[in-house]
Motif scaffolding. Structure first.
Motif, PDB file in Angstrom:
ATOM      1  N   ASP A 202     -21.477 -12.004  -9.089  1.00 41.62           N
ATOM      2  CA  ASP A 202     -19.995 -11.677  -9.566  1.00 41.62           C
ATOM      3  C   ASP A 202     -19.701 -11.913 -11.046  1.00 41.62           C
ATOM      4  OD1 ASP A 202     -17.002 -11.332  -8.586  1.00 41.62           O
ATOM      5  OD2 ASP A 202     -17.024 -13.234  -9.626  1.00 41.62           O
ATOM      6  N   ASP A 203     -19.105 -11.474 -11.699  1.00 40.83           N
ATOM      7  CA  ASP A 203     -18.792 -11.983 -13.119  1.00 40.83           C
ATOM      8  C   ASP A 203     -18.384 -13.223 -13.192  1.00 40.83           C
ATOM      9  OD1 ASP A 203     -19.206  -9.343 -13.494  1.00 40.83           O
ATOM     10  OD2 ASP A 203     -17.036  -8.810 -14.570  1.00 40.83           O
TER      11      ASP A 203
ATOM     12  N   TRP B 144     -20.016 -15.606 -12.144  1.00 38.13           N
ATOM     13  CA  TRP B 144     -21.357 -16.159 -12.106  1.00 38.13           C
ATOM     14  C   TRP B 144     -21.687 -16.862 -13.413  1.00 38.13           C
ATOM     15  CZ3 TRP B 144     -25.530 -14.568  -7.996  1.00 38.13           C
ATOM     16  CH2 TRP B 144     -25.005 -14.745  -6.783  1.00 38.13           C
ATOM     17  N   LEU B 145     -20.914 -16.156 -14.682  1.00 35.31           N
ATOM     18  CA  LEU B 145     -21.156 -16.378 -16.143  1.00 35.31           C
ATOM     19  C   LEU B 145     -21.040 -18.049 -16.131  1.00 35.31           C
ATOM     20  CD1 LEU B 145     -19.913 -13.465 -18.031  1.00 35.31           C
ATOM     21  CD2 LEU B 145     -22.284 -13.969 -17.647  1.00 35.31           C
TER      22      LEU B 145
ATOM     23  N   GLY C 272     -19.550 -12.091  -4.770  1.00 36.20           N
ATOM     24  CA  GLY C 272     -19.041 -10.805  -5.470  1.00 36.20           C
ATOM     25  C   GLY C 272     -18.610  -9.855  -4.028  1.00 36.20           C
TER      26      GLY C 272
ATOM     27  N   ASP D 116     -24.270  -8.924 -24.423  1.00 34.31           N
ATOM     28  CA  ASP D 116     -23.149  -9.341 -23.839  1.00 34.31           C
ATOM     29  C   ASP D 116     -23.247 -10.501 -22.811  1.00 34.31           C
ATOM     30  OD1 ASP D 116     -21.874  -7.365 -25.219  1.00 34.31           O
ATOM     31  OD2 ASP D 116     -22.544  -5.900 -23.519  1.00 34.31           O
ATOM     32  N   VAL D 117     -24.671 -10.623 -22.409  1.00 35.83           N
ATOM     33  CA  VAL D 117     -24.916 -11.418 -21.077  1.00 35.83           C
ATOM     34  C   VAL D 117     -26.119 -11.873 -21.095  1.00 35.83           C
ATOM     35  CG1 VAL D 117     -24.938 -11.646 -18.468  1.00 35.83           C
ATOM     36  CG2 VAL D 117     -23.158 -10.589 -19.478  1.00 35.83           C
TER      37      VAL D 117
ATOM     38  N   ARG E 264     -21.988 -17.273 -21.775  1.00 34.92           N
ATOM     39  CA  ARG E 264     -22.260 -15.982 -21.414  1.00 34.92           C
ATOM     40  C   ARG E 264     -23.577 -15.882 -20.726  1.00 34.92           C
ATOM     41  NH1 ARG E 264     -25.493 -13.198 -26.491  1.00 34.92           N
ATOM     42  NH2 ARG E 264     -27.265 -14.830 -26.902  1.00 34.92           N
TER      43      ARG E 264
ATOM     44  N   HIS F 297     -26.873  -6.223 -11.789  1.00 32.38           N
ATOM     45  CA  HIS F 297     -25.234  -6.201 -11.574  1.00 32.38           C
ATOM     46  C   HIS F 297     -24.388  -5.954 -12.847  1.00 32.38           C
ATOM     47  CE1 HIS F 297     -21.230  -7.656 -10.314  1.00 32.38           C
ATOM     48  NE2 HIS F 297     -21.307  -8.522 -11.315  1.00 32.38           N
ATOM     49  N   PHE F 298     -24.766  -6.850 -14.014  1.00 33.87           N
ATOM     50  CA  PHE F 298     -24.102  -6.745 -15.261  1.00 33.87           C
ATOM     51  C   PHE F 298     -24.309  -5.485 -15.812  1.00 33.87           C
ATOM     52  CE2 PHE F 298     -24.015 -11.105 -14.456  1.00 33.87           C
ATOM     53  CZ  PHE F 298     -22.532 -11.553 -14.470  1.00 33.87           C
TER      54      PHE F 298
ATOM     55  N   ARG G 107     -22.483  -2.425 -14.724  1.00 32.34           N
ATOM     56  CA  ARG G 107     -20.986  -2.221 -15.227  1.00 32.34           C
ATOM     57  C   ARG G 107     -20.875  -2.223 -16.643  1.00 32.34           C
ATOM     58  NH1 ARG G 107     -21.721  -4.185 -10.509  1.00 32.34           N
ATOM     59  NH2 ARG G 107     -19.963  -4.445  -9.148  1.00 32.34           N
TER      60      ARG G 107
ATOM     61  N   ARG H  37     -22.779  -3.390 -19.283  1.00 35.04           N
ATOM     62  CA  ARG H  37     -22.985  -4.650 -20.027  1.00 35.04           C
ATOM     63  C   ARG H  37     -24.383  -4.393 -20.537  1.00 35.04           C
ATOM     64  NH1 ARG H  37     -19.940  -9.286 -18.592  1.00 35.04           N
ATOM     65  NH2 ARG H  37     -17.957  -8.622 -17.691  1.00 35.04           N
TER      66      ARG H  37
END
Length: 440
Positions: A98-99, A101-102, A121, A187-188, A216, A244-245, A248, A250
């Motif tokens: 899930d976002d 988790w950052l 998520g 981004d991540v 991040r 996952h990212f 989406r 990223r």
């Protein structure tokens, strides 16, 4: 209820299981635990829980299925397990990134390690997923800012590239990974600490990344004392989080430290199941495991993001022809070699540029930049070939104009490689031109 919250709640309810199939321990051995009663309902890779008579619960994973029994590898020592102990089948283990988790630290099962609740998520996913369809993958993207002069110029890193970092112990591999975690534009960041020392986890989170870097970052960790199943799964879980990212849109920087420990964990599992050792003591399945892991990184399909990956490899005695290094080097888009001799004279990062290569060149640089890079490499090569004569006093100044120039430029180029935080890529090239005595 809001839409996102309801989706997360529905996903959590769907993951709940009301009834479980039960089996019994029928035999114990060094290679695993034989369990009866689950052969007709279990699948390879399913998770189980063994309830010992002394009260503790030991998790495990099904790694073999026979006509009447399944073979379970436990996630811990077998002390306390007895015949006829109850074994509960939990089914396939999946994670649901899930976002949110950052900024978090998780284990290979997707559970929090920092003492705080972790929201699952809405889309559970397998940790062993196939890579994107090769015919639909994008090409490598633009050059990335890295915060390190060497990678901004002579070893460029581009979006979607997969690079190997090959080094012996104590040569500065972890420090270089730390610099990339802070400096590479993404981004991540997903950081996989595979079989790492326990004290290194807190050091990475608090000292290396800090609050700004962790904002991040998702850290997936399995320490060296954990079972080979858990250590091997760490790499797969980190890749799933990165996917996952990426899915989406990223841009993800995946740092895996290290593939060597992933390979060692895979060897332990394979040997326990009876697979013969061949490649320097590693099983034949190792090559496929490493190549599958590497192929999952890289550019995504159209409409997706990309995973730029750095895989570290611990090479014993700087042996670049070892099984793990040889397999990984053949499927990557570049490799960076750190050498002990360079580290011992105090230059960090201890990159041997003549043995390192980025396959993003020459496309990642302009013709003018490529000419500068070619000249810098040429001067380093000239000095390397003449170094023995120079250091022993056998070379006489004026014998070769090319060697004379290499002697003049080498200290500047050597210092340039170790320069951190140079600013932009353009600033790095400007500094390299100055080292070569060229006008800006």
């Amino acid at each position: 209820m809001s839409g996102p919250f309801l989706r997360h709640l529905t996903a959590a309810i769907d993951e709940m299981t009301i009834a479980h199939h039960l089996g019994r321990v029928s035999a114990l051995g060094q290679g695993g635990i034989a369990v009866s009663g689950l052969a007709r309902v279990a699948a390879l890779g399913d998770r189980v829980e063994i309830t010992c008579r002394k009260g503790h619960v030991l998790p495990g994973e099904i790694r073999g299925i026979g006509a009447g029994e399944v073979t379970v590898l436990a996630d811990g020592p077998l002390t306390g397990i007895a015949l006829a102990d109850e074994v509960r089948l939990l089914g396939e283990a999946r994670i649901a990134p899930d976002d949110g988790w950052l900024g978090r630290v998780i284990d290979p099962m997707g559970r929090p390690m920092d003492g705080r609740p972790l929201r699952r998520g809405p889309e559970p996913r397998r940790v062993e997923s196939p890579p994107p369809a090769p015919a639909r993958r994008k090409s490598l993207g633009p050059r990335l800012e890295t915060g390190l002069c060497a990678f901004n110029t002579m070893l460029p890193l581009v979006r979607g590239q997969r690079v190997g970092l090959f080094a012996g112990s104590g040569v500065g591999k972890s420090s270089l990974i730390s610099g990339m975690a802070r400096g590479v534009a993404a981004d991540v960041v997903v950081l996989a600490l595979i079989g790492e020392r326990g004290r290194e986890l807190r050091h990475f989170v608090q000292d290396v990344l800090g609050p700004e870097g962790m904002a991040r970052t998702v850290v997936v960790a399995a320490t060296s004392d954990q079972s080979p199943l858990t250590r091997r799964r760490c790499a797969w879980t980190a890749m799933s989080v990165a996917e996952h990212f990426r899915n989406r849109g990223r841009h993800v920087l995946l740092l895996a430290d290290s593939v060597t420990r992933f390979a060692e964990a895979h060897r332990e599992v394979a040997l326990a199941l009876g697979e013969p050792p061949t490649l320097g003591g590693y099983p034949p399945s190792l090559a496929h495991a490493i190549m599958t892991l590497a192929e999952r990184a890289g550019p995504g399909e159209e409409g997706q993001g990309d995973i730029t990956a750095v895989f570290s490899v611990l090479v014993a005695g700087s042996d670049m022809d070892g099984p793990v290094a040889d397999i990984l080097r053949g499927v990557l888009d570049g490799h960076v070699v750190l050498e002990r001799d360079i580290a011992e004279r105090g230059r960090f990062p201890a990159i041997n540029l003549l043995k390192s290569v980025s396959r993003s060149l020459p496309d990642a640089a302009s013709p003018e930049e490529n000419a500068v890079l070619q000249e810098a490499r040429e001067m380093l090569g000239v000095y390397d070939r003449a170094e023995l004569m120079i250091q022993s006093g056998l070379y006489t100044a004026g014998s070769s104009p090319q060697i004379d120039r290499a002697i003049t430029l080498f200290p500047r180029l050597d210092a340039f490689i170790s320069e951190p935080e140079p600013g932009t890529i353009g600033d790095s090239f400007q500094r390299l031109r100055q080292c070569l005595g060229k006008p800006g």
